[in-house]
Write a protein that holds these residues in place. Structure first.
Motif, PDB file in Angstrom:
ATOM      1  N   TYR A   1     -19.681   5.764  61.914  1.00  0.00           N
ATOM      2  CA  TYR A   1     -20.504   5.016  60.967  1.00  0.00           C
ATOM      3  C   TYR A   1     -21.283   3.888  61.620  1.00  0.00           C
ATOM      4  N   ALA A   2     -21.065   3.645  62.871  1.00  0.00           N
ATOM      5  CA  ALA A   2     -21.860   2.620  63.547  1.00  0.00           C
ATOM      6  C   ALA A   2     -21.947   2.957  65.026  1.00  0.00           C
ATOM      7  N   ARG A   3     -23.073   3.494  65.443  1.00  0.00           N
ATOM      8  CA  ARG A   3     -23.261   3.831  66.840  1.00  0.00           C
ATOM      9  C   ARG A   3     -23.522   2.584  67.681  1.00  0.00           C
ATOM     10  N   SER A   4     -24.008   1.540  67.049  1.00  0.00           N
ATOM     11  CA  SER A   4     -24.206   0.278  67.762  1.00  0.00           C
ATOM     12  C   SER A   4     -24.002  -0.868  66.787  1.00  0.00           C
ATOM     13  N   ASN A   5     -23.311  -1.882  67.208  1.00  0.00           N
ATOM     14  CA  ASN A   5     -23.068  -3.018  66.346  1.00  0.00           C
ATOM     15  C   ASN A   5     -24.318  -3.886  66.255  1.00  0.00           C
ATOM     16  N   VAL A   6     -24.588  -4.381  65.052  1.00  0.00           N
ATOM     17  CA  VAL A   6     -25.710  -5.289  64.869  1.00  0.00           C
ATOM     18  C   VAL A   6     -25.293  -6.642  65.410  1.00  0.00           C
ATOM     19  N   ARG A   7     -25.894  -7.039  66.523  1.00  0.00           N
ATOM     20  CA  ARG A   7     -25.497  -8.277  67.188  1.00  0.00           C
ATOM     21  C   ARG A   7     -26.510  -9.398  66.969  1.00  0.00           C
ATOM     22  N   HIS A   8     -27.791  -9.051  66.900  1.00  0.00           N
ATOM     23  CA  HIS A   8     -28.812 -10.095  66.815  1.00  0.00           C
ATOM     24  C   HIS A   8     -28.900 -10.636  65.389  1.00  0.00           C
ATOM     25  N   PRO A   9     -28.831 -11.945  65.214  1.00  0.00           N
ATOM     26  CA  PRO A   9     -28.862 -12.514  63.860  1.00  0.00           C
ATOM     27  C   PRO A   9     -30.135 -12.219  63.083  1.00  0.00           C
ATOM     28  N   ALA A  10     -31.267 -12.092  63.777  1.00  0.00           N
ATOM     29  CA  ALA A  10     -32.518 -11.784  63.084  1.00  0.00           C
ATOM     30  C   ALA A  10     -32.477 -10.380  62.488  1.00  0.00           C
ATOM     31  N   LEU A  11     -31.881  -9.447  63.208  1.00  0.00           N
ATOM     32  CA  LEU A  11     -31.763  -8.091  62.684  1.00  0.00           C
ATOM     33  C   LEU A  11     -30.814  -8.076  61.487  1.00  0.00           C
ATOM     34  N   ALA A  12     -29.712  -8.793  61.585  1.00  0.00           N
ATOM     35  CA  ALA A  12     -28.778  -8.872  60.461  1.00  0.00           C
ATOM     36  C   ALA A  12     -29.462  -9.455  59.232  1.00  0.00           C
ATOM     37  N   SER A  13     -30.297 -10.464  59.448  1.00  0.00           N
ATOM     38  CA  SER A  13     -31.033 -11.064  58.330  1.00  0.00           C
ATOM     39  C   SER A  13     -32.012 -10.068  57.728  1.00  0.00           C
ATOM     40  N   ALA A  14     -32.679  -9.287  58.585  1.00  0.00           N
ATOM     41  CA  ALA A  14     -33.640  -8.293  58.106  1.00  0.00           C
ATOM     42  C   ALA A  14     -32.941  -7.227  57.270  1.00  0.00           C
ATOM     43  N   LEU A  15     -31.763  -6.796  57.703  1.00  0.00           N
ATOM     44  CA  LEU A  15     -31.023  -5.771  56.965  1.00  0.00           C
ATOM     45  C   LEU A  15     -30.592  -6.281  55.590  1.00  0.00           C
ATOM     46  N   ARG A  16     -30.294  -7.578  55.507  1.00  0.00           N
ATOM     47  CA  ARG A  16     -29.937  -8.155  54.208  1.00  0.00           C
ATOM     48  C   ARG A  16     -31.161  -8.311  53.315  1.00  0.00           C
ATOM     49  N   LEU A  17     -32.310  -8.566  53.921  1.00  0.00           N
ATOM     50  CA  LEU A  17     -33.537  -8.840  53.174  1.00  0.00           C
ATOM     51  C   LEU A  17     -34.215  -7.575  52.652  1.00  0.00           C
ATOM     52  N   LEU A  18     -34.173  -6.510  53.404  1.00  0.00           N
ATOM     53  CA  LEU A  18     -34.944  -5.308  53.075  1.00  0.00           C
ATOM     54  C   LEU A  18     -34.627  -4.695  51.708  1.00  0.00           C
ATOM     55  N   PRO A  19     -33.365  -4.627  51.277  1.00  0.00           N
ATOM     56  CA  PRO A  19     -33.115  -4.061  49.946  1.00  0.00           C
ATOM     57  C   PRO A  19     -33.850  -4.788  48.829  1.00  0.00           C
ATOM     58  N   GLU A  20     -34.082  -6.097  48.997  1.00  0.00           N
ATOM     59  CA  GLU A  20     -34.842  -6.846  47.993  1.00  0.00           C
ATOM     60  C   GLU A  20     -36.335  -6.549  48.112  1.00  0.00           C
ATOM     61  N   LEU A  21     -36.826  -6.405  49.346  1.00  0.00           N
ATOM     62  CA  LEU A  21     -38.253  -6.210  49.567  1.00  0.00           C
ATOM     63  C   LEU A  21     -38.756  -4.858  49.069  1.00  0.00           C
ATOM     64  N   ILE A  22     -37.915  -3.818  49.162  1.00  0.00           N
ATOM     65  CA  ILE A  22     -38.417  -2.488  48.822  1.00  0.00           C
ATOM     66  C   ILE A  22     -38.762  -2.363  47.343  1.00  0.00           C
ATOM     67  N   GLU A  23     -38.141  -3.166  46.496  1.00  0.00           N
ATOM     68  CA  GLU A  23     -38.437  -3.088  45.073  1.00  0.00           C
ATOM     69  C   GLU A  23     -39.861  -3.532  44.765  1.00  0.00           C
ATOM     70  N   ALA A  24     -40.419  -4.394  45.615  1.00  0.00           N
ATOM     71  CA  ALA A  24     -41.749  -4.961  45.369  1.00  0.00           C
ATOM     72  C   ALA A  24     -42.874  -4.036  45.802  1.00  0.00           C
ATOM     73  N   GLY A  25     -42.564  -2.981  46.538  1.00  0.00           N
ATOM     74  CA  GLY A  25     -43.606  -2.051  46.982  1.00  0.00           C
ATOM     75  C   GLY A  25     -43.647  -1.934  48.490  1.00  0.00           C
ATOM     76  N   PRO A  26     -44.848  -2.051  49.090  1.00  0.00           N
ATOM     77  CA  PRO A  26     -44.974  -1.891  50.546  1.00  0.00           C
ATOM     78  C   PRO A  26     -44.152  -2.925  51.302  1.00  0.00           C
ATOM     79  N   VAL A  27     -43.528  -2.498  52.370  1.00  0.00           N
ATOM     80  CA  VAL A  27     -42.756  -3.388  53.236  1.00  0.00           C
ATOM     81  C   VAL A  27     -43.373  -3.303  54.631  1.00  0.00           C
TER      82      VAL A  27
END
Length: 234
Positions: A118-144
């Protein structure tokens, strides 16, 4: 149906699908009986399992009542590893041979997708972790857009793009596409209409959702919804 970064797995009836191609490596496994897979040359091969490379035209002339379908992102480590020897073969016989090898040691009560890490690579960079948390909210608004997402998490566009490829094993745009399909399928599973599911996932309209669904599965959203609900009831 389960969707996570780079992997989409479905268990239930495998319906016949017209000729199509998708940017994912597809694994099809029958739990009972056989289905038929066809290549662009018209060669049809009955089988219990098949591995179909990304971006290769294929069809399923005959489905099966109980099976497993797994899509692996072509850019993911799992997808690359699975097709290392198969390449992008356009021959149905080669797909079936790869599928046979895949299920050789699979028990009757086992699902192939359960064996995927379930995880071929651990998410280590904080910016990537933030992006993964943010994207589910962004997709509802349309283009990302990658640029706007990178700005929101405080890194450059090129840096965020590299982080997705390096740590997720999937490029930004395919990841967002997986995320949209996940949201739409979750809505369908909860009983929402196709229109509601499409809007909740940030698709422009039903037509765009239908195109992505057809590209991914070779099925219309209505048929996919029927298969999902039948698998839940069975």
């Amino acid at each position: 149906m389960t969707i996570r970064p780079g992997v989409l797995s479905y268990r239930g009836g495998l319906s016949p699908a017209r000729m199509h191609a998708h940017h994912s490596v597809q694994v099809l496994i029958a739990r009972q009986g056989e289905f038929v897979v066809s290549d662009a040359a018209g060669t049809k091969v009955p089988c219990r399992a098949a591995v179909i490379p990304a971006d290769v035209a294929h069809a399923v002339p005959r489905g099966v009542a109980n099976g497993e379908m797994v899509h692996l992102a072509a850019e993911s480590e799992d997808g690359v590893e699975l097709c290392r020897s198969l390449g992008r073969s356009r021959c149905a016989a080669a797909w079936v041979a790869a599928g046979s090898a895949l299920v050789e040691d699979l028990g009757d009560d086992e699902w192939w997708a359960d064996g995927l890490p379930y995880a071929r690579s651990n998410v280590r960079h904080p910016a990537l972790a933030s992006a993964l948390r943010l994207l589910p909210e962004l997709i509802e608004a349309g283009p990302v857009r990658l640029r706007e997402t990178a700005c929101a998490v405080g890194v450059s566009e090129s840096r965020l793009s590299h982080l997705f490829s390096e740590e997720i094993g999937l490029a930004f745009r395919p990841y967002v596409r997986w995320l949209r399909m996940s949201r739409a399928i979750d809505r369908i599973a909860l009983g929402h209409s196709l229109t509601d599911a499409a809007h909740a996932a940030g698709f422009f309209d039903d037509a765009q959702f239908a195109r992505v669904c057809d590209t991914t599965f070779g099925l219309s959203p209505a048929l996919l919804m029927r298969e999902m609900r039948l698998s839940v009831e069975s």
